[in-house]
Each structure stands twice: as C-alpha cells, then as structure tokens.
Design a protein around this motif. Sequence first.
Motif, PDB file in Angstrom:
ATOM      1  N   LYS A 250       0.825  -1.205   0.000  1.00  0.00           N
ATOM      2  CA  LYS A 250       0.000   0.000   0.000  1.00  0.00           C
ATOM      3  C   LYS A 250       0.863   1.261   0.000  1.00  0.00           C
ATOM      4  O   LYS A 250       0.484   2.279  -0.597  1.00  0.00           O
ATOM      5  N   ARG A 251       2.009   1.190   0.666  1.00  0.00           N
ATOM      6  CA  ARG A 251       2.898   2.344   0.762  1.00  0.00           C
ATOM      7  C   ARG A 251       3.658   2.585  -0.545  1.00  0.00           C
ATOM      8  O   ARG A 251       3.689   3.698  -1.069  1.00  0.00           O
ATOM      9  N   ALA A 252       4.283   1.532  -1.072  1.00  0.00           N
ATOM     10  CA  ALA A 252       5.168   1.678  -2.229  1.00  0.00           C
ATOM     11  C   ALA A 252       4.452   1.561  -3.567  1.00  0.00           C
ATOM     12  O   ALA A 252       4.903   2.114  -4.572  1.00  0.00           O
ATOM     13  N   LYS A 253       3.338   0.790  -3.581  1.00  0.00           N
ATOM     14  CA  LYS A 253       2.594   0.549  -4.831  1.00  0.00           C
ATOM     15  C   LYS A 253       3.508   0.007  -5.931  1.00  0.00           C
ATOM     16  O   LYS A 253       3.412   0.399  -7.099  1.00  0.00           O
ATOM     17  N   ALA A 254       4.414  -0.857  -5.527  1.00  0.00           N
ATOM     18  CA  ALA A 254       5.346  -1.478  -6.466  1.00  0.00           C
ATOM     19  C   ALA A 254       5.716  -2.853  -5.935  1.00  0.00           C
ATOM     20  O   ALA A 254       5.488  -3.165  -4.766  1.00  0.00           O
ATOM     21  N   LEU A 255       6.302  -3.694  -6.804  1.00  0.00           N
ATOM     22  CA  LEU A 255       6.688  -5.035  -6.413  1.00  0.00           C
ATOM     23  C   LEU A 255       7.913  -5.005  -5.483  1.00  0.00           C
ATOM     24  O   LEU A 255       8.674  -4.031  -5.483  1.00  0.00           O
ATOM     25  N   PRO A 256       8.132  -6.060  -4.686  1.00  0.00           N
ATOM     26  CA  PRO A 256       9.118  -6.042  -3.607  1.00  0.00           C
ATOM     27  C   PRO A 256      10.520  -5.565  -3.962  1.00  0.00           C
ATOM     28  O   PRO A 256      11.058  -4.690  -3.286  1.00  0.00           O
ATOM     29  N   ILE A 257      11.129  -6.145  -4.991  1.00  0.00           N
ATOM     30  CA  ILE A 257      12.524  -5.825  -5.289  1.00  0.00           C
ATOM     31  C   ILE A 257      12.682  -4.344  -5.625  1.00  0.00           C
ATOM     32  O   ILE A 257      13.634  -3.689  -5.191  1.00  0.00           O
ATOM     33  N   THR A 258      11.751  -3.810  -6.385  1.00  0.00           N
ATOM     34  CA  THR A 258      11.795  -2.388  -6.739  1.00  0.00           C
ATOM     35  C   THR A 258      11.413  -1.521  -5.543  1.00  0.00           C
ATOM     36  O   THR A 258      12.035  -0.485  -5.284  1.00  0.00           O
ATOM     37  N   ALA A 259      10.408  -1.942  -4.807  1.00  0.00           N
ATOM     38  CA  ALA A 259       9.857  -1.119  -3.732  1.00  0.00           C
ATOM     39  C   ALA A 259      10.807  -0.970  -2.553  1.00  0.00           C
ATOM     40  O   ALA A 259      10.846   0.088  -1.916  1.00  0.00           O
ATOM     41  N   MET A 260      11.582  -2.007  -2.221  1.00  0.00           N
ATOM     42  CA  MET A 260      12.466  -1.916  -1.062  1.00  0.00           C
ATOM     43  C   MET A 260      13.509  -0.814  -1.216  1.00  0.00           C
ATOM     44  O   MET A 260      13.924  -0.196  -0.226  1.00  0.00           O
ATOM     45  N   SER A 261      13.923  -0.562  -2.451  1.00  0.00           N
ATOM     46  CA  SER A 261      14.866   0.538  -2.684  1.00  0.00           C
ATOM     47  C   SER A 261      14.237   1.865  -2.298  1.00  0.00           C
ATOM     48  O   SER A 261      14.853   2.703  -1.634  1.00  0.00           O
ATOM     49  N   GLU A 262      12.976   2.049  -2.691  1.00  0.00           N
ATOM     50  CA  GLU A 262      12.266   3.286  -2.383  1.00  0.00           C
ATOM     51  C   GLU A 262      11.973   3.396  -0.885  1.00  0.00           C
ATOM     52  O   GLU A 262      12.116   4.467  -0.287  1.00  0.00           O
TER      53      GLU A 262
END
Length: 365
Positions: free
Chosen positions: A62-74
């Motif tokens: 809900k926070r990143a609105k992206a898949l895990p590998i990409t979202a963890m960077s953000e």
Amino acid sequence: MSTIKRISPYAMTVAVTLVFYWVVSTLILPSTLSNLSFWGLWFGGMLLGVLPLMYLEVAYAKRAKALPITAMSELTRQSDSPKFYRIAAWLGFFALSAGMIGLINEAQLLSESLAMGRVNLGFKLTDPWVLAVVSLAVFALAALKLRVLPIIAAVGAVIALLVSGFDLIAAWHISMLSFWDAGFAVGLGLAGSLVGSGLYWQQALSKHNQSREPVSIVISLWAIQLISGIVFACFVGANTPLGVAAMSAALLLVACALAPLIYNLLLTRFKSPFSALGVVALMLVFWSLPLANNLLWLIWLSVLLLACLIHAIFAGWNMKISHLRKSLKFDTEVGYNLWRVVIRFMVPMLVVFSLISFWQTLLVR
C-alpha cells in the motif's frame, strides 16, 4: 473472468499453505505432528508471527505501490535506512523461486519412488536434466498468464490430502513437548505460508485488492491459512500409491501457479523474459548441490526466515511511524501500537527461536 480474479488470491493461499506445510512437515518428527499440544503452539505462532508479518507485507504494498525488489529501494530511501535492508526482498525472491523449483524436485522424487519397480522409462525421473526440462516447461507456461492456475492448484492440493487418508487423526494425543517443538510450530506457520517471500505483497497489488482496506485483505487471507492448516493437520500423509501420485501432481500444479508471480517479478526488474532462464539455472544449481534433500529444504527455510527477520527489524526500528500508520489504516491508535510492539520485539524473537530449533535438531540427529 472477474470472478476468477477475485477467487485466485484465496485459491493461491490454500494451494501454497497445504503444499508447503507438507514440505516443512518432512523436517518434523511424525510424533510431534500428531501431538495436539504442537498445534496449539502453531496457532500461537500464526497469531503472533504470521499475522503481523502479513500486515507488514500488505502495508509495504500500500505504501510503495510497487513489487518487492523495486519497492524496497524506495522504502529504504524514504526512511533513510542502510541499503542492507534491501536484501530482504532478494531473500524473499530466492525463497519464492527456489521453493517453486523445489516443489518440482519433490514431485520428481515422489514419482520416482512410485515408478520404481513398476515402470522402466530408461532413465531416472530424478536425473538433473529432467528437473531442468520440467522447470523450463513450467516457466514457459507462466508466460501464458493463465489466471485459473491457482484455482486448479488449490483443488489439486485439497484432493492430494483427502486421498492420503486420516493418518494423524488415529494417532492424535496430548503430551508434553520438548522445548524446541515450539520453534517447529512457529517455523511451520511462517515457512508453510511463504510469508516474507513477497507473495502477499503481490496479491495486495492486484486490481481487486487495490481498493480494499489492509485489514480486510489480511484477515481474509490469514483465516484461509488457518483453515488450511487445520485441514492439513487432519489429513496429512502420503503413504499409499494413490496418495503419492496425488501429492506429486499437486506439487507440480502449485509450482505452475507460482511461476507467473516469479515471472512477473523478473519482468518488472530486468525487463526481459529471458531472465527466467538465469533464475532456472541458479535454482537448478542449488537443488543439484551434493547435500541431503532435507538439508536443502532447511537452507531454503532458513533463507525465508531470515527475510522475515530483516523485514521485521526494518519495519519495527527503521521505518517512520507515520508511513506505516497511514498504510495500515488501523481503526484505533491502540491497534497500531500493539502491532508495532509485536513486529518490533515478538516477531524477531520467534523467528530466531524457530531457526535455532530446526538447526539444533538437525545437528543432534
């Protein structure tokens, strides 16, 4: 089609839970699995370990609105955290992809035991090249994006347990457990549900779940896990030829259902469908290591639990409180504070205890 999209996440949860519970249960003594005290501890692990981590995965989505590998960077940038925490997404990806290839490998082992002395194929089903061919075929099927696969896999997993019989029910008893059995119970819940792998993260990003509140998503999926665990406790066993054949088919079906999720992650991160070939090659190397099959599954379980541990530490101690509060949307501040305490203190302790339990038992044996 819309009905299939709504049902698929729940069907996937049923399929994954039943099949991976079966895998993890091979690392636990049958006498422990038939002890009702063990399943009481398992429920505690589901409540204090699996449920908070599922909330965390959905909060990430809900926070990143992206898949895990990409979202963890953000997420690490937003919280000014070390890049080290990004490894949690990669560990989860390893657990998801290695778990999928591992299911195919288990299906081959079961099929070989069934065919031994009955059918002469001219080669062994456990030969490495057979695993490579079947794995590539599963990934090729993933490219078709058949949304009905999770439903078929769930049906197959349920049937596999039903035809296995009531092996544990006849032997059920209540007795004292060893200190380490509590760690087994927690590990069964965590690893059997694949929490920490990014599976529920992806499900929270589906169009059907984007408009739903996190509490609604998590409670419905967790309840299905709970019911699936109870069903597993009642029917676990694959000693008859029919049970072995049914479980082998179920393992392959669940692998086929997981493949599109892994393919989607790879396509998002590397922008090339051929990246699947690299993943297959790496996972084949892992499952071809000259180690006992139980030890390879224990390494897989350890990687998944390490992903859970890093996620819990990152969310509990590094992420900004306001970010998670907005994502989770708890009705009361008390509910959020309680979750924060559990994810900060209880979850890491449970995960570490579970890791120690499995490894010390292996060393003692």
